[in-house]
Design a protein around this motif. Structure first.
Motif, PDB file in Angstrom:
ATOM      1  N   ILE A  79      29.463  14.469 -19.291  1.00  0.00           N
ATOM      2  CA  ILE A  79      30.726  14.634 -18.550  1.00  0.00           C
ATOM      3  C   ILE A  79      31.711  15.501 -19.342  1.00  0.00           C
ATOM      4  O   ILE A  79      32.416  16.334 -18.792  1.00  0.00           O
ATOM      5  CB  ILE A  79      31.354  13.243 -18.272  1.00  0.00           C
ATOM      6  N   LYS A  80      31.706  15.291 -20.657  1.00  0.00           N
ATOM      7  CA  LYS A  80      32.684  15.919 -21.552  1.00  0.00           C
ATOM      8  C   LYS A  80      32.797  17.430 -21.337  1.00  0.00           C
ATOM      9  O   LYS A  80      31.800  18.132 -21.288  1.00  0.00           O
ATOM     10  CB  LYS A  80      32.278  15.647 -23.005  1.00  0.00           C
ATOM     11  N   GLY A  81      34.025  17.906 -21.222  1.00  0.00           N
ATOM     12  CA  GLY A  81      34.272  19.347 -21.180  1.00  0.00           C
ATOM     13  C   GLY A  81      33.853  20.039 -19.893  1.00  0.00           C
ATOM     14  O   GLY A  81      33.910  21.267 -19.809  1.00  0.00           O
ATOM     15  N   LYS A  82      33.406  19.287 -18.893  1.00  0.00           N
ATOM     16  CA  LYS A  82      32.985  19.932 -17.646  1.00  0.00           C
ATOM     17  C   LYS A  82      34.070  19.823 -16.577  1.00  0.00           C
ATOM     18  O   LYS A  82      34.889  18.910 -16.588  1.00  0.00           O
ATOM     19  CB  LYS A  82      31.716  19.246 -17.128  1.00  0.00           C
ATOM     20  N   THR A  83      34.045  20.742 -15.647  1.00  0.00           N
ATOM     21  CA  THR A  83      34.935  20.641 -14.488  1.00  0.00           C
ATOM     22  C   THR A  83      34.323  19.616 -13.534  1.00  0.00           C
ATOM     23  O   THR A  83      33.121  19.354 -13.589  1.00  0.00           O
ATOM     24  CB  THR A  83      35.040  21.984 -13.746  1.00  0.00           C
ATOM     25  N   PRO A  84      35.163  19.047 -12.643  1.00  0.00           N
ATOM     26  CA  PRO A  84      34.619  18.071 -11.692  1.00  0.00           C
ATOM     27  C   PRO A  84      33.409  18.621 -10.930  1.00  0.00           C
ATOM     28  O   PRO A  84      32.424  17.902 -10.730  1.00  0.00           O
ATOM     29  CB  PRO A  84      35.785  17.809 -10.760  1.00  0.00           C
ATOM     30  N   GLU A  85      33.468  19.903 -10.562  1.00  0.00           N
ATOM     31  CA  GLU A  85      32.356  20.475  -9.808  1.00  0.00           C
ATOM     32  C   GLU A  85      31.073  20.484 -10.652  1.00  0.00           C
ATOM     33  O   GLU A  85      29.991  20.123 -10.171  1.00  0.00           O
ATOM     34  CB  GLU A  85      32.720  21.911  -9.357  1.00  0.00           C
ATOM     35  N   GLU A  86      31.213  20.857 -11.905  1.00  0.00           N
ATOM     36  CA  GLU A  86      30.053  20.860 -12.809  1.00  0.00           C
ATOM     37  C   GLU A  86      29.491  19.451 -13.003  1.00  0.00           C
ATOM     38  O   GLU A  86      28.282  19.263 -13.090  1.00  0.00           O
ATOM     39  CB  GLU A  86      30.450  21.444 -14.181  1.00  0.00           C
ATOM     40  N   ILE A  87      30.399  18.468 -13.073  1.00  0.00           N
ATOM     41  CA  ILE A  87      29.932  17.083 -13.255  1.00  0.00           C
ATOM     42  C   ILE A  87      29.164  16.633 -12.012  1.00  0.00           C
ATOM     43  O   ILE A  87      28.099  16.037 -12.106  1.00  0.00           O
ATOM     44  CB  ILE A  87      31.112  16.119 -13.528  1.00  0.00           C
ATOM     45  N   ARG A  88      29.722  16.988 -10.830  1.00  0.00           N
ATOM     46  CA  ARG A  88      29.038  16.616  -9.579  1.00  0.00           C
ATOM     47  C   ARG A  88      27.637  17.198  -9.555  1.00  0.00           C
ATOM     48  O   ARG A  88      26.682  16.532  -9.185  1.00  0.00           O
ATOM     49  CB  ARG A  88      29.840  17.115  -8.370  1.00  0.00           C
ATOM     50  N   THR A  89      27.520  18.459  -9.979  1.00  0.00           N
ATOM     51  CA  THR A  89      26.207  19.100  -9.995  1.00  0.00           C
ATOM     52  C   THR A  89      25.272  18.405 -10.984  1.00  0.00           C
ATOM     53  O   THR A  89      24.128  18.103 -10.667  1.00  0.00           O
ATOM     54  CB  THR A  89      26.347  20.589 -10.377  1.00  0.00           C
ATOM     55  N   GLU A 125      17.818  20.644 -10.897  1.00  0.00           N
ATOM     56  CA  GLU A 125      19.262  20.386 -11.013  1.00  0.00           C
ATOM     57  C   GLU A 125      19.928  21.455 -11.846  1.00  0.00           C
ATOM     58  O   GLU A 125      20.972  21.961 -11.512  1.00  0.00           O
ATOM     59  CB  GLU A 125      19.495  19.045 -11.690  1.00  0.00           C
ATOM     60  N   GLU A 126      19.280  21.754 -12.980  1.00  0.00           N
ATOM     61  CA  GLU A 126      19.878  22.733 -13.873  1.00  0.00           C
ATOM     62  C   GLU A 126      20.029  24.080 -13.192  1.00  0.00           C
ATOM     63  O   GLU A 126      21.008  24.785 -13.395  1.00  0.00           O
ATOM     64  CB  GLU A 126      19.026  22.881 -15.134  1.00  0.00           C
ATOM     65  N   THR A 178      37.622  12.475 -13.944  1.00  0.00           N
ATOM     66  CA  THR A 178      36.460  12.029 -13.171  1.00  0.00           C
ATOM     67  C   THR A 178      36.870  11.350 -11.867  1.00  0.00           C
ATOM     68  O   THR A 178      36.039  11.172 -10.978  1.00  0.00           O
ATOM     69  CB  THR A 178      35.582  11.044 -13.962  1.00  0.00           C
ATOM     70  N   SER A 179      38.149  10.986 -11.762  1.00  0.00           N
ATOM     71  CA  SER A 179      38.572  10.310 -10.529  1.00  0.00           C
ATOM     72  C   SER A 179      38.481  11.247  -9.324  1.00  0.00           C
ATOM     73  O   SER A 179      38.487  10.796  -8.185  1.00  0.00           O
ATOM     74  CB  SER A 179      39.993   9.768 -10.675  1.00  0.00           C
ATOM     75  N   THR A 180      38.369  12.546  -9.565  1.00  0.00           N
ATOM     76  CA  THR A 180      38.283  13.485  -8.444  1.00  0.00           C
ATOM     77  C   THR A 180      36.828  13.762  -8.047  1.00  0.00           C
ATOM     78  O   THR A 180      36.564  14.614  -7.204  1.00  0.00           O
ATOM     79  CB  THR A 180      38.947  14.838  -8.801  1.00  0.00           C
ATOM     80  N   LEU A 181      35.881  13.037  -8.666  1.00  0.00           N
ATOM     81  CA  LEU A 181      34.476  13.309  -8.370  1.00  0.00           C
ATOM     82  C   LEU A 181      34.106  12.858  -6.959  1.00  0.00           C
ATOM     83  O   LEU A 181      33.473  13.601  -6.207  1.00  0.00           O
ATOM     84  CB  LEU A 181      33.570  12.601  -9.390  1.00  0.00           C
ATOM     85  N   SER A 182      34.479  11.630  -6.649  1.00  0.00           N
ATOM     86  CA  SER A 182      34.135  11.086  -5.329  1.00  0.00           C
ATOM     87  C   SER A 182      34.961   9.823  -5.111  1.00  0.00           C
ATOM     88  O   SER A 182      35.674   9.375  -6.013  1.00  0.00           O
ATOM     89  CB  SER A 182      32.640  10.762  -5.250  1.00  0.00           C
ATOM     90  N   ARG A 183      34.845   9.250  -3.938  1.00  0.00           N
ATOM     91  CA  ARG A 183      35.624   8.047  -3.629  1.00  0.00           C
ATOM     92  C   ARG A 183      35.286   6.926  -4.598  1.00  0.00           C
ATOM     93  O   ARG A 183      36.145   6.161  -5.017  1.00  0.00           O
ATOM     94  CB  ARG A 183      35.307   7.566  -2.198  1.00  0.00           C
ATOM     95  N   ARG A 184      34.014   6.826  -4.935  1.00  0.00           N
ATOM     96  CA  ARG A 184      33.574   5.786  -5.849  1.00  0.00           C
ATOM     97  C   ARG A 184      34.336   5.852  -7.183  1.00  0.00           C
ATOM     98  O   ARG A 184      34.704   4.849  -7.775  1.00  0.00           O
ATOM     99  CB  ARG A 184      32.071   5.952  -6.091  1.00  0.00           C
ATOM    100  N   TRP A 185      34.560   7.091  -7.645  1.00  0.00           N
ATOM    101  CA  TRP A 185      35.164   7.270  -8.971  1.00  0.00           C
ATOM    102  C   TRP A 185      36.691   7.241  -8.927  1.00  0.00           C
ATOM    103  O   TRP A 185      37.341   7.143  -9.962  1.00  0.00           O
ATOM    104  CB  TRP A 185      34.702   8.608  -9.578  1.00  0.00           C
ATOM    105  N   LEU A 186      37.237   7.342  -7.732  1.00  0.00           N
ATOM    106  CA  LEU A 186      38.683   7.510  -7.575  1.00  0.00           C
ATOM    107  C   LEU A 186      39.497   6.429  -8.290  1.00  0.00           C
ATOM    108  O   LEU A 186      40.487   6.719  -8.953  1.00  0.00           O
ATOM    109  CB  LEU A 186      39.003   7.517  -6.063  1.00  0.00           C
ATOM    110  N   GLN A 187      39.056   5.183  -8.157  1.00  0.00           N
ATOM    111  CA  GLN A 187      39.862   4.083  -8.694  1.00  0.00           C
ATOM    112  C   GLN A 187      39.462   3.689 -10.117  1.00  0.00           C
ATOM    113  O   GLN A 187      40.139   2.870 -10.731  1.00  0.00           O
ATOM    114  CB  GLN A 187      39.716   2.848  -7.792  1.00  0.00           C
TER     115      GLN A 187
END
Lengths: 173, 502
Positions: free
Chosen positions: A140-150, B9-10, B43-52
């Motif tokens: 997670i560290k140092g990544k943007t939210p989009e990168e983390i989602r990916t 994924e990568e 990380t709270s902006t990742l998804s609804r699950r992470w929001l709170q």
């Protein structure tokens, strides 16, 4: 700093080695049995307390929350940390190297990494749990939210209202 | 197959399965607690699950530096007011809004449990920020479920005495206006405050739960700071680069550890009164020429539980005066570990025997000799972190006078000493004779560990010389030299001590 706890630790070590000669059977949720040394099994605080409470060492321990593939990997960790010494600099370095390779392999298969994390949590294997959660945190560290989602395959499901709330908080921080 | 999925994924072609969401909240929270707070919040902006999730964290480190411009721009004008405005809003947002507060079924839903909370922020001019932070924290900790609450307070502005007096006033009114938070405070670090005589006593008497107090770069307005807090739970007191005339610890019933580093005014820096639990004392200072050596009994005269003593002379004048066992014995009667660090290389070492002489239970004796190799101008500038050679030699350093001590009793034997460790050992007569002296006196010595000076990588790289290339002092490198040293050490002795070199 050197304290008097060294002697106590040595005594605990000796005790552990003695009890470590017994073998313990762990059974996965698929019914597959794994025979491990007690020293290895004691890496798990859950099993350790069951053994110390005079639990059924002979009958073995069924682990209904852990599948065979995950258990095999968890045991690999416990064997290394339970059966090997970590007194000298070299021994500690060898363990650190093992951990590094172990987690690198797991990290390549995220779904399996989560399974091992869950098992480490359930079995209270502190070292393994720290290793896997740190690995996920490092991703997670140092990544943007989009990168983390990916990286984790997280689906974006925030509503417009959620986004509004986040924006509002962002202006504060 | 698992590995092919990872590869996909990568490459970003397909999104892997969303199984991280299968992890329960408590595991995700433990992952977030391994990140710094801004990252965890992101990380709270990742998804609804992470929001709170960030609002469920039970360990919070809210660090003011995360609200400041990045390091290169930090020296550029930034407004403390703006930073504190953002900080205060973030604290309120994190602490006040409970994720389940909308759920009216649960009457306790507004009470969040935070086990550990560490906040660092400016002692700002505008008291409204401080009150707001203090009240938000107070609302959480008043439930009594918080194990650790830390305030580390930063100072702004030019550090004149007037400003330090002002900072003191700000702090005093902050603590008065937020009594709940201060009542639960366990750790406090204060910087650049100008204290009046009984201020610290007052702080300890107000903050009943304070276990750790650090005073950094504080001054005492030309008075002796008196600390008298008979009901205090304080365990650790750290006093670093402070300009107090002196600190008198009159009564601290639970105090276990005292750290006093880099004091700037005449010796001795501190005096111990009724501190029955004192267990560990660490003093470190590079003496200036207006400081004269003092005796340890000037610091502390009554019996204590002092077990660990650490003295660091920072390669400058030895600022303690050895003394005989008669007076020192009550203070040293329980001492087990003694560290004498960074004794300048030219200094004689035999004086250090006063320690085992007065400490019958001494078990581990650590000595660290320090030899500065900074003789040539080419080697300047030197900077390397956490190594004595980084320290600037002050113009007003006290003259390094060799310390000779002739009061050693000739028939003294020590029966408990187990370990002698010398860091910065060199192949010279002084070191060898000193080691032999301890071996002769400590009749039950089990181990002797001789180590090279802790290397300073950057210095060696810059100088192109390692510790082995100087003729003046040299640590034995090869087996031949090592066995020669061992031979010299045990020559004529029946000592059974195990000697390890390097």
């Amino acid at each position: 700093m050197a304290t008097g706890s060294g002697a106590a630790a040595a005594a605990a070590d000796a005790e552990e080695k003695e009890s470590g000669s017994r073998m313990i059977t762990l059974t996965s949720n698929e019914g597959k049995a794994f025979v491990v040394t007690e020293a290895s099994a004691r890496q798990s605080a859950t099993i350790r307390s069951m053994v110390d409470d005079g639990g059924c060492v002979d009958k073995g321990f069924p682990l209904p929350n852990v599948d065979s593939k995950t258990l095999a990997r968890v045991i690999q960790y416990c064997d290394e940390h339970g059966n090997k010494e970590a007194h000298t600099v070299d021994e500690r370095a060898a363990l650190a190297k093992f951990d590094k390779d172990f987690i690198a392999e797991l990290d390549a298969d995220k779904a399996f990494l989560y399974d091992v994390t869950m098992a480490a949590n359930y079995l209270h294997i502190q070292g393994l749990f720290a290793l896997t959660t740190q690995c996920i945190a490092d991703t997670i560290k140092g990544k943007t939210p989009e990168e983390i989602r990916t990286a984790f395959g997280i689906e974006y499901d925030l509503t417009a209202q959620d986004e509004e709330e986040i924006k509002e908080e962002d202006t504060h921080a | 197959m698992a590995s092919s999925r990872a590869i996909e994924e990568e490459e970003g072609e397909t999104v892997g399965d969303d199984r991280i969401n299968a992890l329960p909240d408590d595991i995700l929270l433990q992952i977030l607690e391994r990140l710094d707070l801004p990252m965890a919040i992101r990380t709270s902006t990742l998804s609804r699950r992470w929001l709170q999730l960030p609002r469920l964290l039970s360990h919070l480190i809210i660090d003011i530096t995360h609200f400041m411009p990045a390091p290169p721009r930090r020296t550029v004008n930034f407004s403390v007011d703006q930073i504190m405005a953002a900080y205060t809003a973030a604290v309120n947002n994190l602490l006040l809004s409970s994720p389940s507060s909308s759920n009216s079924n649960n009457s306790n839903s507004n009470t969040r449990i935070i086990k550990r909370m560490q906040l660092s922020f400016f002692l700002s001019e505008d008291p409204s920020y401080l009150c707001s932070v203090g009240d938000a924290v107070g609302a959480i900790v008043d439930a009594g479920k918080t194990d650790l609450l830390e305030f580390s307070l930063w100072s702004d502005g030019k550090l004149t005495l007037e400003h330090c007096q002002l900072l003191r006033q700000r702090f005093m009114s902050f603590s008065q206006s937020c009594p709940v938070a201060f009542r639960w405070l366990t750790n406090l670090a204060l910087r650049n405050l100008a204290f009046q005589e009984s201020d610290v006593s007052h702080i300890l008497n107000t903050c009943h739960n304070l276990k750790f107090l650090a005073l950094c770069s504080c001054v005492s307005d030309f008075v002796v700071l008196k600390i008298d807090a008979p009901h205090s739970k304080l365990l650790t007191l750290e006093i670093v680069t402070c300009g107090f005339d002196r600190v008198d610890l009159i009564h601290l019933p639970n105090l276990r550890r005292v750290v006093c580093w880099d004091w700037g005014l005449p010796n001795p820096p501190i005096r111990f009164g009724n501190v029955p639990c004192l267990h560990n004392m660490s003093l470190s200072c590079s003496a200036t020429n207006d400081q004269t050596p003092f005796r340890l009994t000037e610091l502390i005269s009554s019996a204590t539980n002092l077990t660990i003593l650490y003295l660091d002379f920072q390669d400058q004048m030895i600022w303690i005066e050895p003394q005989g066992p008669k007076l020192l014995y009550p203070v040293f009667s329980n001492v087990r570990d003694v560290y004498l660090c960074n004794i300048f290389y030219e200094c004689d070492l035999n004086w250090t025997v006063f320690v085992p002489e007065a400490a019958p239970r001494l078990s581990n004796f650590y000595l660290k000799a320090y030899y500065s190799i900074i003789k040539s101008k080419i080697m300047v500038p030197i900077y390397c972190e956490n190594h004595p050679c980084e320290r600037n030699r002050c113009e007003d350093s006290a003259e390094k006078v060799n310390l000779l001590w002739d009061q050693m009793s000739s028939d003294f034997k020590h029966h408990h000493l187990n370990l002698l460790e010398i860091t910065g050992f060199a192949m010279d007569d002084k070191m060898i004779n000193y080691t032999r002296l301890i071996m002769e006196r400590a009749v039950n010595l089990k181990r002797i560990r001789l180590l090279d000076q802790v290397p300073c990588d950057k210095r060696n790289v810059m100088n192109g010389m390692g510790s082995t290339s100087s003729n003046k002092w040299r640590f034995p490198v090869d087996q031949g030299e090592k066995s020669l040293i061992k031979q010299k050490l045990i020559d004529g002795f029946s000592s059974s001590a195990e000697i390890t070199i390097g």
